[in-house]
Design a protein around this motif. Structure first.
Motif, mmCIF file in Angstrom:
data_model
loop_
_atom_site.group_PDB
_atom_site.id
_atom_site.type_symbol
_atom_site.label_atom_id
_atom_site.label_comp_id
_atom_site.label_asym_id
_atom_site.label_seq_id
_atom_site.Cartn_x
_atom_site.Cartn_y
_atom_site.Cartn_z
ATOM 1 N N ILE A 157 42.459 82.123 91.783
ATOM 2 C CA ILE A 157 41.413 81.289 91.192
ATOM 3 C C ILE A 157 40.290 81.069 92.206
ATOM 4 O O ILE A 157 39.106 81.111 91.861
ATOM 5 C CB ILE A 157 41.997 79.948 90.693
ATOM 6 C CG1 ILE A 157 42.926 80.183 89.505
ATOM 7 C CG2 ILE A 157 40.886 78.971 90.328
ATOM 8 C CD1 ILE A 157 43.715 78.965 89.082
ATOM 9 N N GLY A 158 40.653 80.862 93.456
ATOM 10 C CA GLY A 158 39.653 80.697 94.507
ATOM 11 C C GLY A 158 38.813 81.951 94.682
ATOM 12 O O GLY A 158 37.589 81.876 94.850
ATOM 13 N N PHE A 159 39.462 83.111 94.644
ATOM 14 C CA PHE A 159 38.721 84.363 94.778
ATOM 15 C C PHE A 159 37.760 84.550 93.615
ATOM 16 O O PHE A 159 36.607 84.955 93.805
ATOM 17 C CB PHE A 159 39.691 85.545 94.866
ATOM 18 C CG PHE A 159 38.975 86.863 94.959
ATOM 19 C CD1 PHE A 159 38.422 87.279 96.160
ATOM 20 C CD2 PHE A 159 38.835 87.672 93.846
ATOM 21 C CE1 PHE A 159 37.749 88.485 96.254
ATOM 22 C CE2 PHE A 159 38.164 88.875 93.916
ATOM 23 C CZ PHE A 159 37.622 89.286 95.128
ATOM 24 N N VAL A 160 38.212 84.254 92.391
ATOM 25 C CA VAL A 160 37.347 84.390 91.220
ATOM 26 C C VAL A 160 36.151 83.442 91.324
ATOM 27 O O VAL A 160 35.003 83.825 91.040
ATOM 28 C CB VAL A 160 38.154 84.155 89.920
ATOM 29 C CG1 VAL A 160 37.241 84.013 88.721
ATOM 30 C CG2 VAL A 160 39.148 85.283 89.708
ATOM 31 N N ALA A 161 36.390 82.199 91.753
ATOM 32 C CA ALA A 161 35.300 81.234 91.914
ATOM 33 C C ALA A 161 34.328 81.691 93.004
ATOM 34 O O ALA A 161 33.110 81.579 92.854
ATOM 35 C CB ALA A 161 35.863 79.851 92.236
ATOM 36 N N MET A 162 34.861 82.225 94.089
ATOM 37 C CA MET A 162 34.020 82.721 95.179
ATOM 38 C C MET A 162 33.180 83.905 94.707
ATOM 39 O O MET A 162 31.982 83.989 94.983
ATOM 40 C CB MET A 162 34.903 83.138 96.357
ATOM 41 C CG MET A 162 34.177 83.607 97.579
ATOM 42 S SD MET A 162 35.290 83.972 98.948
ATOM 43 C CE MET A 162 36.318 85.236 98.254
ATOM 44 N N PHE A 163 33.783 84.796 93.967
ATOM 45 C CA PHE A 163 33.068 85.961 93.446
ATOM 46 C C PHE A 163 31.973 85.536 92.469
ATOM 47 O O PHE A 163 30.846 86.048 92.511
ATOM 48 C CB PHE A 163 34.061 86.912 92.770
ATOM 49 C CG PHE A 163 33.436 88.172 92.262
ATOM 50 C CD1 PHE A 163 33.041 89.169 93.136
ATOM 51 C CD2 PHE A 163 33.223 88.353 90.900
ATOM 52 C CE1 PHE A 163 32.449 90.333 92.673
ATOM 53 C CE2 PHE A 163 32.636 89.507 90.432
ATOM 54 C CZ PHE A 163 32.244 90.506 91.314
ATOM 55 N N ALA A 164 32.295 84.595 91.575
ATOM 56 C CA ALA A 164 31.305 84.115 90.601
ATOM 57 C C ALA A 164 30.140 83.427 91.312
ATOM 58 O O ALA A 164 28.973 83.603 90.934
ATOM 59 C CB ALA A 164 31.962 83.170 89.602
ATOM 60 N N GLY A 202 45.173 78.089 98.744
ATOM 61 C CA GLY A 202 46.182 78.929 98.110
ATOM 62 C C GLY A 202 47.031 79.681 99.115
ATOM 63 O O GLY A 202 48.240 79.850 98.923
ATOM 64 N N VAL A 203 46.422 80.122 100.210
ATOM 65 C CA VAL A 203 47.189 80.816 101.253
ATOM 66 C C VAL A 203 48.057 79.821 102.018
ATOM 67 O O VAL A 203 49.217 80.105 102.351
ATOM 68 C CB VAL A 203 46.238 81.565 102.212
ATOM 69 C CG1 VAL A 203 46.974 82.085 103.436
ATOM 70 C CG2 VAL A 203 45.554 82.718 101.479
ATOM 71 N N MET A 204 47.510 78.641 102.288
ATOM 72 C CA MET A 204 48.257 77.645 103.059
ATOM 73 C C MET A 204 49.486 77.137 102.308
ATOM 74 O O MET A 204 50.549 76.950 102.910
ATOM 75 C CB MET A 204 47.355 76.465 103.426
ATOM 76 C CG MET A 204 46.333 76.803 104.498
ATOM 77 S SD MET A 204 45.151 75.485 104.821
ATOM 78 C CE MET A 204 46.193 74.105 105.159
ATOM 79 N N VAL A 205 49.356 76.891 101.014
ATOM 80 C CA VAL A 205 50.491 76.353 100.250
ATOM 81 C C VAL A 205 51.324 77.461 99.615
ATOM 82 O O VAL A 205 52.282 77.177 98.911
ATOM 83 C CB VAL A 205 50.020 75.348 99.172
ATOM 84 C CG1 VAL A 205 49.406 74.128 99.797
ATOM 85 C CG2 VAL A 205 49.115 75.993 98.171
ATOM 86 N N ARG A 206 50.955 78.686 99.863
ATOM 87 C CA ARG A 206 51.671 79.867 99.373
ATOM 88 C C ARG A 206 51.804 79.891 97.847
ATOM 89 O O ARG A 206 52.882 80.165 97.302
ATOM 90 C CB ARG A 206 53.041 79.960 100.040
ATOM 91 C CG ARG A 206 52.951 80.215 101.515
ATOM 92 C CD ARG A 206 54.295 80.554 102.091
ATOM 93 N NE ARG A 206 54.155 80.857 103.492
ATOM 94 C CZ ARG A 206 54.831 80.240 104.447
ATOM 95 N NH1 ARG A 206 55.703 79.331 104.134
ATOM 96 N NH2 ARG A 206 54.642 80.582 105.698
ATOM 97 N N LEU A 207 50.689 79.598 97.192
ATOM 98 C CA LEU A 207 50.614 79.706 95.736
ATOM 99 C C LEU A 207 49.563 80.770 95.409
ATOM 100 O O LEU A 207 48.360 80.529 95.520
ATOM 101 C CB LEU A 207 50.214 78.375 95.091
ATOM 102 C CG LEU A 207 51.272 77.283 95.070
ATOM 103 C CD1 LEU A 207 50.695 75.995 94.529
ATOM 104 C CD2 LEU A 207 52.452 77.714 94.212
ATOM 105 N N PRO A 208 50.018 81.942 95.022
ATOM 106 C CA PRO A 208 49.061 83.033 94.774
ATOM 107 C C PRO A 208 48.056 82.726 93.661
ATOM 108 O O PRO A 208 46.909 83.163 93.719
ATOM 109 C CB PRO A 208 49.944 84.215 94.381
ATOM 110 C CG PRO A 208 51.325 83.853 94.779
ATOM 111 C CD PRO A 208 51.397 82.375 94.865
ATOM 112 N N ILE A 209 48.448 81.962 92.660
ATOM 113 C CA ILE A 209 47.539 81.681 91.551
ATOM 114 C C ILE A 209 46.330 80.876 92.029
ATOM 115 O O ILE A 209 45.206 81.082 91.567
ATOM 116 C CB ILE A 209 48.273 80.987 90.380
ATOM 117 C CG1 ILE A 209 47.390 80.899 89.129
ATOM 118 C CG2 ILE A 209 48.720 79.604 90.776
ATOM 119 C CD1 ILE A 209 47.179 82.228 88.486
ATOM 120 N N VAL A 210 46.550 79.952 92.958
ATOM 121 C CA VAL A 210 45.437 79.161 93.501
ATOM 122 C C VAL A 210 44.511 80.070 94.301
ATOM 123 O O VAL A 210 43.285 79.945 94.228
ATOM 124 C CB VAL A 210 45.960 77.990 94.368
ATOM 125 C CG1 VAL A 210 44.806 77.226 95.012
ATOM 126 C CG2 VAL A 210 46.811 77.045 93.526
ATOM 127 N N GLY A 211 45.071 80.999 95.055
ATOM 128 C CA GLY A 211 44.260 81.957 95.804
ATOM 129 C C GLY A 211 43.449 82.857 94.887
ATOM 130 O O GLY A 211 42.279 83.147 95.159
#
Length: 125
Positions: A69-76, A58-67
């Motif tokens: 979603i990644g944070f939520v998955a990491m937290f879960a 998400g950071v590499m492709v500059r799409l905040p929504i992917v980042g």
């Protein structure tokens, strides 16, 4: 002013009841969760790794929504590793063992209330 014998006995009984109920609370809280089962560990690790990967993508492709979603998955995933749900835990007595619920006991305050009522009934008669 010193306590009467009856008051001293009541105070001693109250203290014993409090110590007993505190010990029951400690054992109940300590035994409420078993250790994490292999399923919980595996799901937690997959969620954690996938979340970190999505966050980086998400950071590499500059799409905040992917980042996000990644944070939520990491937290879960981290939450699953730290505190797995009860159905994904293994009790200390054996694999897949379900503890029987304890029978309901009257609480310390209930017994004191019953004593108070009996005492008032005795005084009235």
């Amino acid at each position: 002013m010193p306590l009467s014998e009856q008051e001293q006995r009541l105070l001693d009984e109250m203290e014993r009841g409090l110590y007993h109920s505190d010990a029951d609370d400690v054992t109940t809280v300590g035994a409420s969760r078993g250790r994490a089962g292999s399923t919980a560990i595996l799901l937690g690790l997959i969620g954690l790794v996938a979340g970190v990967a999505l966050l980086v993508v998400g950071v590499m492709v500059r799409l905040p929504i992917v980042g996000v979603i990644g944070f939520v998955a990491m937290f879960a995933g981290a939450l699953l590793l730290i505190a797995p749900p009860r159905r994904l835990t293994v009790s200390g007595t054996g694999h897949g063992h379900v503890d029987a619920p304890r029978p309901h006991r009257s609480s310390f305050m209930d017994s004191l209330g019953e004593r108070w009522d009996r005492r008032n009934d005795d005084d009235e008669h």
